[in-house]
Design an enzyme around this catalytic site. Structure first.
Site, PDB file in Angstrom:
ATOM      1  N   CYS A  91      -1.904   9.202   2.742  1.00  0.00           N
ATOM      2  CA  CYS A  91      -1.685   8.601   1.417  1.00  0.00           C
ATOM      3  C   CYS A  91      -2.761   9.089   0.460  1.00  0.00           C
ATOM      4  O   CYS A  91      -2.515   9.249  -0.728  1.00  0.00           O
ATOM      5  CB  CYS A  91      -1.691   7.087   1.509  1.00  0.00           C
ATOM      6  SG  CYS A  91      -3.138   6.448   2.331  1.00  0.00           S
TER       7      CYS A  91
ATOM      8  N   GLU B  62       0.882  -1.175   0.000  1.00  0.00           N
ATOM      9  CA  GLU B  62       0.000   0.000   0.000  1.00  0.00           C
ATOM     10  C   GLU B  62       0.907   1.207   0.000  1.00  0.00           C
ATOM     11  O   GLU B  62       1.533   1.514   1.026  1.00  0.00           O
ATOM     12  CB  GLU B  62      -0.881  -0.002   1.239  1.00  0.00           C
ATOM     13  CG  GLU B  62      -1.693  -1.264   1.316  1.00  0.00           C
ATOM     14  CD  GLU B  62      -3.042  -1.043   1.967  1.00  0.00           C
ATOM     15  OE1 GLU B  62      -3.916  -1.860   1.720  1.00  0.00           O
ATOM     16  OE2 GLU B  62      -3.212  -0.053   2.692  1.00  0.00           O
TER      17      GLU B  62
HETATM   18  P1  NAD Z   1       8.713   4.504   4.232  1.00  0.00           P
HETATM   19  O1  NAD Z   1       8.635   3.782   2.931  1.00  0.00           O
HETATM   20  O2  NAD Z   1       9.831   5.457   4.448  1.00  0.00           O
HETATM   21  O3  NAD Z   1       8.773   3.476   5.458  1.00  0.00           O
HETATM   22  C1  NAD Z   1       7.750   2.536   5.705  1.00  0.00           C
HETATM   23  C2  NAD Z   1       8.282   1.409   6.557  1.00  0.00           C
HETATM   24  O4  NAD Z   1       9.273   0.676   5.827  1.00  0.00           O
HETATM   25  C3  NAD Z   1       8.966   1.843   7.867  1.00  0.00           C
HETATM   26  O5  NAD Z   1       8.574   0.963   8.891  1.00  0.00           O
HETATM   27  C4  NAD Z   1      10.455   1.687   7.548  1.00  0.00           C
HETATM   28  O6  NAD Z   1      11.259   1.447   8.680  1.00  0.00           O
HETATM   29  C5  NAD Z   1      10.423   0.469   6.638  1.00  0.00           C
HETATM   30  N1  NAD Z   1      11.579   0.325   5.730  1.00  0.00           N
HETATM   31  C6  NAD Z   1      12.352   1.292   5.186  1.00  0.00           C
HETATM   32  N2  NAD Z   1      13.276   0.744   4.351  1.00  0.00           N
HETATM   33  C7  NAD Z   1      13.081  -0.604   4.381  1.00  0.00           C
HETATM   34  C8  NAD Z   1      13.703  -1.710   3.727  1.00  0.00           C
HETATM   35  N3  NAD Z   1      14.709  -1.553   2.864  1.00  0.00           N
HETATM   36  N4  NAD Z   1      13.222  -2.952   3.969  1.00  0.00           N
HETATM   37  C9  NAD Z   1      12.187  -3.149   4.812  1.00  0.00           C
HETATM   38  N5  NAD Z   1      11.554  -2.134   5.472  1.00  0.00           N
HETATM   39  C10 NAD Z   1      11.995  -0.872   5.249  1.00  0.00           C
HETATM   40  O7  NAD Z   1       7.291   5.236   4.369  1.00  0.00           O
HETATM   41  P2  NAD Z   1       6.799   6.220   5.514  1.00  0.00           P
HETATM   42  O8  NAD Z   1       7.556   7.496   5.436  1.00  0.00           O
HETATM   43  O9  NAD Z   1       6.728   5.499   6.812  1.00  0.00           O
HETATM   44  O10 NAD Z   1       5.287   6.473   5.064  1.00  0.00           O
HETATM   45  C11 NAD Z   1       4.921   7.441   4.126  1.00  0.00           C
HETATM   46  C12 NAD Z   1       4.539   6.808   2.819  1.00  0.00           C
HETATM   47  O11 NAD Z   1       3.541   5.799   3.052  1.00  0.00           O
HETATM   48  C13 NAD Z   1       3.899   7.777   1.858  1.00  0.00           C
HETATM   49  O12 NAD Z   1       4.370   7.527   0.560  1.00  0.00           O
HETATM   50  C14 NAD Z   1       2.404   7.425   1.948  1.00  0.00           C
HETATM   51  O13 NAD Z   1       1.649   7.814   0.830  1.00  0.00           O
HETATM   52  C15 NAD Z   1       2.455   5.950   2.144  1.00  0.00           C
HETATM   53  N6  NAD Z   1       1.224   5.433   2.751  1.00  0.00           N
HETATM   54  C16 NAD Z   1       0.380   4.685   1.997  1.00  0.00           C
HETATM   55  C17 NAD Z   1      -0.812   4.225   2.521  1.00  0.00           C
HETATM   56  C18 NAD Z   1      -1.790   3.436   1.698  1.00  0.00           C
HETATM   57  O14 NAD Z   1      -2.719   2.906   2.277  1.00  0.00           O
HETATM   58  N7  NAD Z   1      -1.634   3.324   0.400  1.00  0.00           N
HETATM   59  C19 NAD Z   1      -1.129   4.526   3.852  1.00  0.00           C
HETATM   60  C20 NAD Z   1      -0.236   5.277   4.607  1.00  0.00           C
HETATM   61  C21 NAD Z   1       0.953   5.729   4.054  1.00  0.00           C
END
Ligand code: NAD
Length: 464
Positions: A270, A238
């Site tokens: 999001c 997501e």
């Molecule tokens: P992010 O991608 O920076 O991090 C998300 C998670 O991934 C964190 O827990 C982080 O520690 C982990 N992570 C980072 N690198 C990783 C790796 N290489 N391997 C495994 N895990 C890893 O995102 P964020 O800043 O936490 O959230 C914001 C983003 O999320 C925005 O783009 C937003 O649109 C999206 N979002 C989408 C939805 C949806 O339902 N579509 C909902 C909420 C947020």
């Protein structure tokens, strides 16, 4: 000694605490424990699982005030919005509780008429479902209660063990969620928190897991999909959005609602509206009303119940926003409101409204995830459709019009997982939450978001 990471208050830039991260050995052991505990959990009656989840829901409601204080401290989300999120989560939990039995029920999809083939027994075809096993849930910080429960509640109800890696930016909230689930009766080796940064997330993906359910950005989602590709396990992503709204010439007065859709949680949703197209006939009136609404937003201390806009949750996002604005202004955009960070402690950015924008500007095509909106004038529905589709994302799209048929016709031509007529920035537990293109793969919520945690089996049963 375990590596520490810092939790910083975005409103004050002061250290809240340092948290020890799980190291590789701890992560390996936790996944092992989850794997050996999962079959017994799957075998427990559904009523036991429902009872524990109901207790979790009650605890969320009882402790909403203190949980909201923690969420606001670590993410800067205004306190009323933190409470709204926590107190709206039970509705989603109720949906899962009410619908899980029907999704789990075996389904007889065919029964041969008796003795259809002379000399053979009667054939029956049945679909049954089994849990995936041990699933990893790697989560985002912007709505940790919503995006977390979308995954771990149906996963637990359907008999999976969940290894949950909250975002490092909402790690205190992630730990609080784990404590409440354990207190509610979910065994500690069935809901297993892993605390750490993206490095811990990457280590988790190396373990023998049966599925990964990720909420976060497109670049991380892509890395995750590539990391687990050789495992051939279930992957749901997501991801982000660049959600458009189009205001037709026959729309009612909608600027205030759209401003809320764009700026709620500082645009860090999001499904925040990130770009608006307005029919030229009502463009000037719309922009005036929109600007007035934004100028009325109360910005400040997120612990104050009157605050609508707090700081951004992540410091690096300030420079992403500044770069997008510089690119837009260099190419001719006009800043009607805002346009710069605020000169005060904390990661504050003034709510910003841009006009004279075009699709040559990154602000109209790439996710901003902040308090910035571009408003573009359009001359026709066809032009609006072409612009709405001109992005790599496809999470939601909204059309405002007094004519349902016209709105549905426009929305049908836009590639998005959710389609909104006269509303935006809305999620329903009854409908699938799903993205297209760079907004992700798979669905949470709705009954599809329950069956996502199950593997089906087709039974071909011929009587003797
Ligand atoms: P992010 O991608 O920076 O991090 C998300 C998670 O991934 C964190 O827990 C982080 O520690 C982990 N992570 C980072 N690198 C990783 C790796 N290489 N391997 C495994 N895990 C890893 O995102 P964020 O800043 O936490 O959230 C914001 C983003 O999320 C925005 O783009 C937003 O649109 C999206 N979002 C989408 C939805 C949806 O339902 N579509 C909902 C909420 C947020």
């Amino acid at each position: 000694m375990a590596e520490l990471f810092s939790v910083i208050n975005p409103a004050t830039e002061k250290l809240i605490k340092e948290i020890p991260a799980d190291d590789d050995t701890a992560i390996t052991n936790k996944v092992k424990q989850a794997r050996s505990a999962q079959p017994a959990w799957a075998a427990r009656p559904l009523s036991d699982k429902i009872e524990a989840i109901k207790k979790f829901k009650d605890l969320l409601i009882e402790q909403a005030d203190s949980l909201a204080t923690t969420l606001t401290a670590e993410t800067g989300k205004p306190i009323t919005q933190s409470k709204n999120e926590i107190l709206a989560t039970p509705q989603r939990i109720d949906f899962f509780i009410e619908n899980v039995a029907q999704v789990l029920a075996p389904q007889r999809v065919y029964q041969e008429p008796w003795q259809a083939l002379p000399g053979t027994g009667q054939l029956e075809e049945i679909i049954t479902h089994e849990p995936l096993g041990v699933v990893a849930n790697i989560s985002a910080w912007n709505y940790p209660y919503f995006v977390g429960t979308n995954v771990f509640i149906p996963a637990l109800l359907t008999g999976n063990a969940v290894v949950y890696k909250p975002s490092e930016i909402a790690a205190m909230t992630g730990s609080a969620i784990a404590t409440l689930l354990h207190e509610a009766g979910i065994p500690k080796d069935i809901f297993v928190p892993i605390i750490g940064t993206g490095l811990a997330g990457a280590t988790l993906l190396e373990q023998p897991i049966d599925g990964v359910f990720f909420t976060g950005s497109y670049p991380t989602g892509q890395k995750i999909a590539m990391a687990v590709a050789p495992k051939l396990i279930k992957v749901q992503l997501e991801l982000g959005g660049k959600d458009p709204a189009y205001v037709c010439d026959d729309a009612a007065s909608v600027a205030a609602g759209l401003a809320d859709g764009a700026f709620y949680n500082n645009g860090q949703s999001c499904c925040a509206v990130e770009r608006i197209y307005v029919h030229t006939d009502i463009y000037d009136a719309f922009v005036d009303q929109f600007v007035q609404t934004v100028q009325g937003f109360k910005l400040g201390d997120p612990t104050d119940g009157e605050t609508y806009l707090g700081p951004l949750s992540r410091k690096p996002q300030l420079s992403v926003i500044e770069q997008q604005l510089k690119d837009a202004v260099d190419k001719g955009a006009q800043v009607l409101v805002g346009g710069q960070p605020l000169d005060r402690p904390g990661w504050y950015f003034a709510p910003t409204v841009l006009t004279n924008v075009t699709h040559d500007m990154t602000v109209m095509r790439e996710e901003t995830f902040g308090p910035v909106i571009g408003i573009q004038r359009v001359g026709s529905d066809d032009e609006a459709v072409a612009l709405m589709n001109d992005t790599d994302y496809g999470l939601t799209a909204a059309v405002y019009s007094s004519d349902r048929e016209r709105a549905v016709k426009i929305l049908s031509q836009v590639s998005s997982g959710s389609a909104y007529w006269n509303c935006c920035d809305r999620v329903s537990p009854r409908l699938p939450w799903t993205g297209r293109n760079h907004s992700g793969i798979g669905s949470t919520l709705s009954t599809l978001g329950i069956s996502a945690f199950l593997k089906p089996r087709g039974w071909h049963l011929r009587g003797a």
